[in-house]
Design a protein around this motif. Structure first.
Motif, mmCIF file in Angstrom:
data_model
loop_
_atom_site.group_PDB
_atom_site.id
_atom_site.type_symbol
_atom_site.label_atom_id
_atom_site.label_comp_id
_atom_site.label_asym_id
_atom_site.label_seq_id
_atom_site.Cartn_x
_atom_site.Cartn_y
_atom_site.Cartn_z
ATOM 1 N N ILE A 153 0.838 -1.203 0.000
ATOM 2 C CA ILE A 153 0.000 0.000 0.000
ATOM 3 C C ILE A 153 0.874 1.254 0.000
ATOM 4 N N ALA A 154 1.890 1.265 0.868
ATOM 5 C CA ALA A 154 2.793 2.417 0.925
ATOM 6 C C ALA A 154 3.552 2.575 -0.387
ATOM 7 N N THR A 155 3.924 1.449 -1.010
ATOM 8 C CA THR A 155 4.642 1.506 -2.284
ATOM 9 C C THR A 155 3.815 2.202 -3.351
ATOM 10 N N SER A 156 2.525 1.878 -3.402
ATOM 11 C CA SER A 156 1.640 2.514 -4.378
ATOM 12 C C SER A 156 1.558 4.020 -4.144
ATOM 13 N N GLN A 157 1.452 4.419 -2.891
ATOM 14 C CA GLN A 157 1.370 5.845 -2.564
ATOM 15 C C GLN A 157 2.688 6.556 -2.862
ATOM 16 N N ILE A 158 3.801 5.894 -2.581
ATOM 17 C CA ILE A 158 5.121 6.480 -2.845
ATOM 18 C C ILE A 158 5.317 6.688 -4.344
ATOM 19 N N ASN A 159 4.912 5.701 -5.143
ATOM 20 C CA ASN A 159 5.042 5.830 -6.602
ATOM 21 C C ASN A 159 4.221 7.004 -7.128
ATOM 22 N N ALA A 160 3.028 7.177 -6.585
ATOM 23 C CA ALA A 160 2.183 8.298 -7.010
ATOM 24 C C ALA A 160 2.825 9.631 -6.627
ATOM 25 N N LEU A 161 3.393 9.685 -5.430
ATOM 26 C CA LEU A 161 4.063 10.911 -4.983
ATOM 27 C C LEU A 161 5.294 11.201 -5.841
ATOM 28 N N ASN A 162 6.054 10.155 -6.173
ATOM 29 C CA ASN A 162 7.244 10.341 -7.013
ATOM 30 C C ASN A 162 6.865 10.872 -8.391
ATOM 31 N N THR A 163 5.765 10.361 -8.941
ATOM 32 C CA THR A 163 5.310 10.827 -10.252
ATOM 33 C C THR A 163 4.969 12.311 -10.211
ATOM 34 N N THR A 164 4.248 12.713 -9.176
ATOM 35 C CA THR A 164 3.871 14.121 -9.041
ATOM 36 C C THR A 164 5.102 15.000 -8.837
ATOM 37 N N MET A 165 6.040 14.542 -8.023
ATOM 38 C CA MET A 165 7.250 15.326 -7.760
ATOM 39 C C MET A 165 8.120 15.432 -9.010
ATOM 40 N N ASN A 166 8.186 14.362 -9.795
ATOM 41 C CA ASN A 166 8.938 14.422 -11.054
ATOM 42 C C ASN A 166 8.305 15.416 -12.023
ATOM 43 N N THR A 167 6.974 15.465 -12.017
ATOM 44 C CA THR A 167 6.277 16.431 -12.872
ATOM 45 C C THR A 167 6.592 17.854 -12.432
ATOM 46 N N LEU A 168 6.617 18.084 -11.127
ATOM 47 C CA LEU A 168 6.968 19.413 -10.610
ATOM 48 C C LEU A 168 8.396 19.786 -10.993
#
Length: 339
Positions: free
Chosen positions: A44-59
């Protein structure tokens, strides 16, 4: 139920292996500083971390886009500053040559300098960036030039050609309607509707990095030019040179039109500065958002050192106990328990 000596030993080995794996797992977490090193650690945490990484990479990409946009706008600002400076010099010469004390020869000499300034301003109007893209051709950044020779209207009395923006019908074969549609935009932030606004108003997620030369160098209401000619700044200079080459005193309308052109460029410069401020504001907002996301990711991913050391000590003690128990019973058989 029958239990063999071999099964007893296998269970002991399995217990030791389990504790060893637990110790190795917490060692890895302490070494990497991360609680989640692979999906199996916490799906569950892995899924959330991946989503956060995607958003941060976009920023991060938005920040890079902002740097690119700032460099483009800074270069455009430099070119326009040079155009304003050159136009001010042309206007100074215009005012001087309007004085009746100057001779035709002196006016012709001034006309030669005006010719050099025309070449300089024309090159600025056809400026390209480091990638060879035009700054002042609207969305048609790949055209050969933003301003070309007017092939529709006749030349001046001394044979000088006027200039036309490629978005004008006076450009003849070089006419390209794309030069009149919007401009090039760079995405610098998230946008809910994901639609381009050609006027670049009220949309902080995008910034325009090219402009339409027909507007930037326009002289609205120009009165010094013949009918049908594009009312752009360089044409006013061409008209001035035509008078001076003939040794004639230039009319006051030319000086007025040059002043109007300077005012129009100053407005665009102010707009360019506003766009640069928008980039800075969007960057600051993006960085604040990124910090919040990074804190959230840290809570999900990072290993608490104190907690990790405590867990490591506990699991290491459990491993030692399992090893001690096994060492005590490894030489025994079930017959020893029957005595």
């Amino acid at each position: 139920m029958r239990i063999s000596t071999n099964l007893f030993h296998m269970q002991s080995f399995a217990s030791i292996e389990k504790h060893q794996n637990s110790v190795l797992a917490i060692q890895e977490k302490l070494t990497t500083g991360q609680r989640v090193n692979r999906p199996s650690d916490d799906p569950i945490a892995t899924s959330q971390i991946n989503a956060l990484n995607t958003t941060m990479n976009t920023l991060d990409q938005f920040a890079k886009n902002g740097d690119y946009a700032k460099s483009m706008l800074s270069y455009e600002e430099t070119q326009m500053d040079s155009a304003v400076e050159a136009t001010q010099r042309v206007r100074e010469l215009t005012i001087q040559m309007m004085n009746e004390t100057y001779t035709p020869e002196q006016r012709q000499a001034a006309g030669a300098e005006i010719g050099e300034l025309i070449d300089h301003v024309t090159s600025l109007m056809n400026s390209t960036n480091s990638e060879g893209e035009l700054l002042f051709a609207g969305s048609n950044v790949s055209a050969d030039a933003a301003f070309v020779e007017d092939t529709v209207n006749p030349t001046t009395a001394t044979g000088l050609s006027f200039y036309a923006y490629i978005g004008s019908a006076n450009a003849g074969a070089d006419y390209d309607e794309r030069a009149n549609f919007g401009a090039r935009f760079v995405q610098i932030g998230f946008d809910s509707d994901d639609k381009l606004n050609p006027d670049d108003n009220g949309d902080p997620s995008r910034v325009r990095v090219t402009d339409q030369g027909g507007k930037v160098f326009n002289v609205p209401g120009a009165t010094s030019l013949p009918a049908g000619v594009d009312t752009n700044l360089v044409n006013v200079m061409v008209q001035l040179k035509d008078y001076l080459d003939q040794g004639l005193q230039p009319p006051a309308e030319i000086g007025d039109d040059l002043q109007t052109g300077i005012k129009e460029m100053s407005k665009v410069l102010a707009e360019v500065g506003s766009r640069q401020n928008r980039i800075e504001n969007q960057y600051d907002a993006g960085q604040e958002f990124r910090i919040a996301l990074d804190e959230r990711r840290s809570k999900l991913q990072d290993q608490d050192v104190v907690e990790g050391i405590s867990e490591f000590t506990m699991k290491q003690n459990a491993l030692q106990m399992a090893q001690q128990v096994f060492s005590q019973v490894q030489g025994m058989t079930l017959f020893d328990y029957l005595r």
